[in-house]
Scaffold this motif. Structure first.
Motif, PDB file in Angstrom:
ATOM      1  N   VAL A  27       0.859  -1.190  -0.011  1.00 54.15           N
ATOM      2  CA  VAL A  27      -0.088  -0.124  -0.109  1.00 54.15           C
ATOM      3  C   VAL A  27       0.840   1.393   0.070  1.00 54.15           C
ATOM      4  N   GLY A  28       2.189   1.115  -0.226  1.00 52.34           N
ATOM      5  CA  GLY A  28       3.045   2.347   0.039  1.00 52.34           C
ATOM      6  C   GLY A  28       3.225   3.152   1.510  1.00 52.34           C
ATOM      7  N   VAL A  29       4.003   3.866   1.673  1.00 47.94           N
ATOM      8  CA  VAL A  29       4.112   4.749   2.910  1.00 47.94           C
ATOM      9  C   VAL A  29       2.947   5.683   2.966  1.00 47.94           C
ATOM     10  N   GLN A  30       2.343   5.570   4.184  1.00 50.00           N
ATOM     11  CA  GLN A  30       1.201   6.302   4.265  1.00 50.00           C
ATOM     12  C   GLN A  30       1.711   7.791   4.546  1.00 50.00           C
ATOM     13  N   GLY A  31       1.615   8.843   3.708  1.00 48.54           N
ATOM     14  CA  GLY A  31       2.295  10.167   4.337  1.00 48.54           C
ATOM     15  C   GLY A  31       1.087  11.078   4.295  1.00 48.54           C
ATOM     16  N   LYS A  32       1.169  12.231   4.503  1.00 48.21           N
ATOM     17  CA  LYS A  32       0.149  13.276   4.613  1.00 48.21           C
ATOM     18  C   LYS A  32      -0.464  13.593   3.354  1.00 48.21           C
ATOM     19  N   LYS A  33      -1.604  14.127   3.030  1.00 51.89           N
ATOM     20  CA  LYS A  33      -2.166  14.672   1.625  1.00 51.89           C
ATOM     21  C   LYS A  33      -1.374  15.822   1.419  1.00 51.89           C
ATOM     22  N   TRP A  34      -0.931  16.039   0.189  1.00 51.16           N
ATOM     23  CA  TRP A  34      -0.014  17.307  -0.046  1.00 51.16           C
ATOM     24  C   TRP A  34      -1.134  18.432  -0.701  1.00 51.16           C
ATOM     25  N   TYR A  35      -1.401  19.490  -0.004  1.00 55.57           N
ATOM     26  CA  TYR A  35      -2.271  20.421  -0.240  1.00 55.57           C
ATOM     27  C   TYR A  35      -1.719  21.810  -0.500  1.00 55.57           C
TER      28      TYR A  35
END
Length: 454
Positions: A27-35
């Protein structure tokens, strides 16, 4: 014993797998949403291709801009040239930092802290280690004393307001530091003693990524070999108004142009290419310091545009246009000049402006950028080579030769004839030079728009 250890490892691994939220899936590394936010005062320039160079006749016969189809990526660009007011923010920040650093160093040498009052209120924040974090203590113990002064990296106290009124100085030590920042008493006149601007120096480091990449290909060099450190005076050279024009009375511009509020929204001039680069570094730091304080990810660096980016933005999406407004003429249908330049021999004022005009003057181009022709010429990041178009890449072209001190300027200025206002005209100035007709604007690489629903 060995079997017991392996069994323990297997048991721990089993527990970890069973408790995983991914259920064993990639699932990949869960990072923050980029806004990311749209940078203040900037316009988004969409990616695209265009014919760079002089598609029309090269009247000056310089043969330095043969046509070439190139593509540039999306980027943000300042909608106006950097103004005096914006550059003064940089100068004030540097002045503030230098003053606080000098106060903190003297307080440290005297062994004074906030409990002592006076200059002690401006002591380094890490002087009181009882409230320091584990990381702060670690850095202080392991890296204190490194650098030229031994104070690099120590936290300044920015909570205390600086006192500039001499009648309110808290003690003689504070007065001693402040006195060191001003020009000597014997150099003042009319009762005015101003800050010694030669002491307003900005120091920063950057990494030469291109040199590092080339060296890595050959298996040479380490990271520290490509870290460059710069330190330079950042106050504009106001003498340019006199030095650029011999036998011309421009003393009022020398005296007032940069600091007076009447010129706050006019483009800053007297800035060298090196100072413009320093401003870009500071603007990036200033923004990312705020991002860090709010727990947000860093933004891309602010920088000078490449020559190709500048020309693409100046064209405003109009193919084959001579000027940013597209047409081949500098006068509109209503008989008004479209930019601030020298329309006729010896006549600087026919366009209703003698020197510069406010940065947001005349009509913007189709990318909503003001004064991409005239007012002040603008520094780019590219180095000038007459044959550059013959060898630069067709994808994000950039002639960024660090050893070449001739830097491309674009757009023409208030003292130039119409030829230099054309979007494809190339010119240059030396990186350490400052002129009364050269300013700059910055760009930032695009990484997506802010989600308005958040």
């Amino acid at each position: 014993m060995k079997k017991l250890l392996l069994s323990s490892i297997a048991f721990v691994f089993l527990l970890t797998s069973c408790g995983s939220k991914t259920k064993g899936e990639l699932v990949g590394v869960q990072g923050k949403k980029w806004y990311p936010e749209k940078p203040y005062g900037m316009e988004l320039i969409p990616r695209g291709s265009f014919i760079m160079g002089k598609s029309e006749e090269d009247q000056a016969k310089v043969l330095n801009a043969p046509t070439k189809t190139v593509t540039v990526r999306s980027f943000y660009m300042d909608d106006t040239e950097i103004t005096n007011s914006e550059y003064r923010q940089f100068v004030e920040w540097v002045k503030d930092s230098i003053t606080r650093t000098r106060l903190a160093i003297l307080a440290d040498e005297l062994g004074l802290g906030p409990e002592d009052g006076g200059i002690g209120d401006y002591a380094f924040k890490d002087a009181d280690t009882t409230r320091a974090s584990v990381y702060d203590k670690y850095m202080l113990d392991n890296y204190s004393g490194m650098g030229e002064t031994g104070y690099e990296g120590r936290a300044l106290n920015k909570d205390e307001d600086l006192i500039w009124d001499t009648s309110d100085y808290p003690d003689e030590y504070y007065a001693e530091v402040m006195d060191s920042l001003y020009i000597p008493e014997e150099e003042s006149y009319n009762g005015q003693r101003s800050i010694d601007v030669t002491k307003l120096k900005y120091k920063y480091s950057w990494m030469d990524i291109e040199a590092a990449a080339r060296a890595a290909k050959k298996g040479k060099g380490s990271r520290k070999d490509f870290i460059r450190t710069e330190e330079l005076e950042i106050y504009p050279d106001t003498t340019v108004w006199i030095r650029d024009f011999e036998y011309s009375y421009n003393e009022p511009m020398h005296n007032d142009y940069f600091w007076h509020d009447a010129y706050s929204e006019y483009p800053v001039v007297g800035i060298s290419w090196q100072q413009a680069k320093a401003f870009c570094n500071w603007r990036t730091k200033f923004k990312n310091d705020d991002q860090k304080s709010r727990g947000k990810q860093f933004v891309n660096q602010f920088r000078l545009p490449t020559e190709a980016e500048w020309e693409y933005a100046a064209r405003g999406g109009i193919e084959g246009g001579t000027y940013p407004w597209g047409g081949p003429y500098v006068i509109s249908d209503t008989g008004c000049f479209m930019a601030n330049f020298k329309p006729q021999r010896g006549d600087y004022a026919a366009d209703a402006a003698l020197y510069t005009v406010e940065a947001k003057s005349y009509e913007p181009n189709d990318f909503n950028l003001y004064n991409m022709a005239g007012n002040v010429a603008e520094w780019t990041n590219s180095s000038y080579d007459p044959s550059a178009y013959d060898y630069v890449s067709t994808m994000n072209p950039n002639g960024g030769d660090q050893s070449n001190t001739r830097k491309v300027i674009r757009g023409g200025s208030w003292k130039d004839v119409a030829y230099f206002l054309q979007v494809s005209t190339r010119d240059y100035e030396y990186a350490d030079s400052a002129r009364s007709y050269i300013g700059f604007r910055t760009v930032q690489d695009y990484m997506g728009e802010e989600d308005s629903t958040q």
